[in-house]
Design a protein around this motif. Structure first.
Motif, mmCIF file in Angstrom:
data_model
loop_
_atom_site.group_PDB
_atom_site.id
_atom_site.type_symbol
_atom_site.label_atom_id
_atom_site.label_comp_id
_atom_site.label_asym_id
_atom_site.label_seq_id
_atom_site.Cartn_x
_atom_site.Cartn_y
_atom_site.Cartn_z
ATOM 1 N N MET A 1 0.844 -1.217 0.000
ATOM 2 C CA MET A 1 0.000 0.000 0.000
ATOM 3 C C MET A 1 0.865 1.247 0.000
ATOM 4 O O MET A 1 1.714 1.433 0.853
ATOM 5 C CB MET A 1 -0.901 0.000 1.236
ATOM 6 N N ASP A 2 0.645 2.114 -0.992
ATOM 7 C CA ASP A 2 1.390 3.372 -1.083
ATOM 8 C C ASP A 2 0.611 4.468 -0.342
ATOM 9 O O ASP A 2 -0.293 5.097 -0.886
ATOM 10 C CB ASP A 2 1.577 3.746 -2.555
ATOM 11 N N ILE A 3 0.968 4.649 0.922
ATOM 12 C CA ILE A 3 0.236 5.601 1.761
ATOM 13 C C ILE A 3 0.332 7.025 1.231
ATOM 14 O O ILE A 3 -0.634 7.780 1.261
ATOM 15 C CB ILE A 3 0.781 5.560 3.212
ATOM 16 N N ASP A 4 1.511 7.398 0.747
ATOM 17 C CA ASP A 4 1.685 8.759 0.238
ATOM 18 C C ASP A 4 0.763 9.022 -0.953
ATOM 19 O O ASP A 4 0.155 10.097 -1.052
ATOM 20 C CB ASP A 4 3.149 8.984 -0.163
ATOM 21 N N GLU A 5 0.641 8.034 -1.833
ATOM 22 C CA GLU A 5 -0.255 8.176 -2.980
ATOM 23 C C GLU A 5 -1.711 8.233 -2.520
ATOM 24 O O GLU A 5 -2.516 9.016 -3.031
ATOM 25 C CB GLU A 5 -0.044 7.003 -3.952
ATOM 26 N N LEU A 6 -2.048 7.410 -1.542
ATOM 27 C CA LEU A 6 -3.394 7.418 -0.968
ATOM 28 C C LEU A 6 -3.763 8.805 -0.445
ATOM 29 O O LEU A 6 -4.811 9.361 -0.782
ATOM 30 C CB LEU A 6 -3.465 6.392 0.178
ATOM 31 N N MET A 7 -2.870 9.374 0.359
ATOM 32 C CA MET A 7 -3.148 10.674 0.951
ATOM 33 C C MET A 7 -3.130 11.779 -0.106
ATOM 34 O O MET A 7 -3.916 12.726 -0.028
ATOM 35 C CB MET A 7 -2.121 10.968 2.057
ATOM 36 N N ARG A 8 -2.255 11.655 -1.088
ATOM 37 C CA ARG A 8 -2.202 12.652 -2.160
ATOM 38 C C ARG A 8 -3.546 12.743 -2.877
ATOM 39 O O ARG A 8 -4.062 13.819 -3.154
ATOM 40 C CB ARG A 8 -1.105 12.292 -3.163
ATOM 41 N N ARG A 9 -4.137 11.589 -3.150
ATOM 42 C CA ARG A 9 -5.429 11.582 -3.844
ATOM 43 C C ARG A 9 -6.529 12.184 -2.972
ATOM 44 O O ARG A 9 -7.400 12.903 -3.472
ATOM 45 C CB ARG A 9 -5.815 10.144 -4.219
ATOM 46 N N LEU A 10 -6.497 11.898 -1.684
ATOM 47 C CA LEU A 10 -7.519 12.451 -0.795
ATOM 48 C C LEU A 10 -7.372 13.969 -0.672
ATOM 49 O O LEU A 10 -8.372 14.701 -0.682
ATOM 50 C CB LEU A 10 -7.439 11.796 0.588
ATOM 51 N N PHE A 11 -6.133 14.441 -0.576
ATOM 52 C CA PHE A 11 -5.903 15.890 -0.529
ATOM 53 C C PHE A 11 -6.409 16.555 -1.798
ATOM 54 O O PHE A 11 -6.996 17.640 -1.768
ATOM 55 C CB PHE A 11 -4.405 16.192 -0.358
ATOM 56 N N GLU A 12 -6.168 15.896 -2.932
ATOM 57 C CA GLU A 12 -6.598 16.456 -4.210
ATOM 58 C C GLU A 12 -8.114 16.502 -4.303
ATOM 59 O O GLU A 12 -8.698 17.433 -4.849
ATOM 60 C CB GLU A 12 -6.021 15.595 -5.342
ATOM 61 N N LEU A 13 -8.751 15.479 -3.730
ATOM 62 C CA LEU A 13 -10.214 15.388 -3.779
ATOM 63 C C LEU A 13 -10.879 16.407 -2.856
ATOM 64 O O LEU A 13 -11.916 16.983 -3.193
ATOM 65 C CB LEU A 13 -10.629 13.964 -3.389
ATOM 66 N N GLY B 1 -7.522 -2.033 4.531
ATOM 67 C CA GLY B 1 -6.540 -2.995 4.997
ATOM 68 C C GLY B 1 -5.344 -2.369 5.681
ATOM 69 O O GLY B 1 -4.324 -3.032 5.885
ATOM 70 N N LEU B 2 -5.450 -1.103 6.049
ATOM 71 C CA LEU B 2 -4.353 -0.437 6.762
ATOM 72 C C LEU B 2 -4.217 -1.005 8.161
ATOM 73 O O LEU B 2 -3.119 -1.099 8.717
ATOM 74 C CB LEU B 2 -4.604 1.073 6.843
ATOM 75 N N GLU C 1 -3.067 1.099 16.150
ATOM 76 C CA GLU C 1 -2.519 0.408 14.974
ATOM 77 C C GLU C 1 -2.217 1.370 13.832
ATOM 78 O O GLU C 1 -1.212 1.231 13.129
ATOM 79 C CB GLU C 1 -3.499 -0.674 14.503
ATOM 80 N N LEU C 2 -3.106 2.355 13.637
ATOM 81 C CA LEU C 2 -2.919 3.288 12.520
ATOM 82 C C LEU C 2 -1.661 4.136 12.719
ATOM 83 O O LEU C 2 -0.999 4.531 11.753
ATOM 84 C CB LEU C 2 -4.162 4.179 12.379
ATOM 85 N N LYS C 3 -1.330 4.390 13.994
ATOM 86 C CA LYS C 3 -0.114 5.160 14.277
ATOM 87 C C LYS C 3 1.140 4.400 13.860
ATOM 88 O O LYS C 3 2.191 5.005 13.631
ATOM 89 C CB LYS C 3 -0.045 5.510 15.771
ATOM 90 N N ASN C 4 1.020 3.069 13.761
ATOM 91 C CA ASN C 4 2.167 2.266 13.328
ATOM 92 C C ASN C 4 2.312 2.232 11.809
ATOM 93 O O ASN C 4 3.346 1.810 11.291
ATOM 94 C CB ASN C 4 2.024 0.820 13.841
ATOM 95 N N VAL C 5 1.249 2.636 11.099
ATOM 96 C CA VAL C 5 1.213 2.488 9.644
ATOM 97 C C VAL C 5 1.267 3.830 8.915
ATOM 98 O O VAL C 5 1.907 3.958 7.875
ATOM 99 C CB VAL C 5 -0.078 1.740 9.225
ATOM 100 N N LEU D 1 -9.937 5.191 -5.177
ATOM 101 C CA LEU D 1 -8.965 4.333 -4.496
ATOM 102 C C LEU D 1 -9.143 2.856 -4.842
ATOM 103 O O LEU D 1 -8.591 1.986 -4.178
ATOM 104 C CB LEU D 1 -9.073 4.515 -2.965
ATOM 105 N N ASN D 2 -9.935 2.584 -5.887
ATOM 106 C CA ASN D 2 -10.230 1.194 -6.230
ATOM 107 C C ASN D 2 -8.982 0.332 -6.394
ATOM 108 O O ASN D 2 -8.949 -0.816 -5.949
ATOM 109 C CB ASN D 2 -11.048 1.133 -7.531
ATOM 110 N N ASP D 3 -7.955 0.899 -7.044
ATOM 111 C CA ASP D 3 -6.751 0.104 -7.319
ATOM 112 C C ASP D 3 -5.949 -0.187 -6.059
ATOM 113 O O ASP D 3 -5.032 -0.994 -6.087
ATOM 114 C CB ASP D 3 -5.881 0.830 -8.347
#
Length: 205
Positions: free
Chosen positions: A1-13, A146-147, A159-163, A196-198
């Motif tokens: 899981m690419d967290i940076d890409e995940l957050m980038r998309r949410l920021f953009e949205l 699945g984070l 748990e999220l603080k670890n990821v 985030l489907n992919d």
DNA sequence: AAAACGGGGGC
DNA sequence: GCCCCAGTTTT
């Protein structure tokens, strides 16, 4: 899981933050108490109306509770919340010199303030880097992606603080609330319009 | 562990 | 008209 890409998309949205000034501790505290079990698009207008009339702990503590009720009557549990808002304001004045405490332990003593609300205040108003506010949206979406694999928001916070990299902790709550309301909804998630489907192991389509 | 608080909004 | 919702407190 690419967290940076995940957050980038949410920021953009969702580039816009909250319409209430969360950097002001009193606004952050009161508006977050108002938000309990209430959608943000209902909470924000009511909070703005309330703060336009009473903008400090002093004014709020001296206000008639009936007027606070009227101002925030659109949010759920408005009578309980109006009483809590007045009582919180009184305690701030009498116990904390009119200031909002900046420590978890102290915030938790205020009526209607639990771990989620305290973390919102610590993160948004006091910019505490170790605060991560986990509500039902953050809990649900973190598990769907699945984070984390957790049963409750308390475990999700741990748990999220670890990821999740620390730099995202302050923003993830507001982003996932919007995302959780518009796309990754509790029931009937709109996977068909999800960006985030992919990345998501639970595509329902 | 579960109930209670509650009006607004989506369908 | 029915179901759900940025949690917390009380039973």
């Amino acid at each position: 899981m690419d967290i940076d890409e995940l957050m980038r998309r949410l920021f953009e949205l969702y580039p816009d933050g909250c319409t209430v000034d969360m950097r002001e501790p009193f606004f952050a505290l009161i508006s977050t108490v108002m938000s309990h079990r209430t959608r943000d698009d209902v909470t924000y207008p009511a909070a703005e109306k309330l703060f336009k009339r009473f903008s400090t702990p002093e004014e709020m503590a001296e206000a008639e509770v009936e007027e606070i009720e009227t101002l925030i009557k659109d949010v759920g549990f408005y009578r309980v919340k109006a009483g809590r808002i007045k009582e919180i304001s009184r305690i701030l004045l009498e116990e904390y010199n009119g200031r909002v405490p900046d420590e978890m332990e102290t915030l938790l003593k205020l009526p209607g303030v639990g771990r989620k609300t305290a973390n919102c205040v610590l993160a948004h108003a006091f910019l505490k880097e170790d605060a991560l506010a986990v509500d039902t949206h953050v809990h649900r979406i973190s598990n769907r992606l699945g984070l984390v694999v957790t049963k409750n928001p308390e475990d999700t916070e741990i748990e999220l603080k670890n990821v999740l990299p620390k730099k995202y902790w302050i923003n993830v709550n507001i982003l996932l609330v919007k995302f959780g309301q518009n796309v990754c909804r509790p029931v009937s998630p709109r996977c068909g319009v999800c960006i985030l489907n992919d990345m998501c192991p639970k595509i329902l389509l």
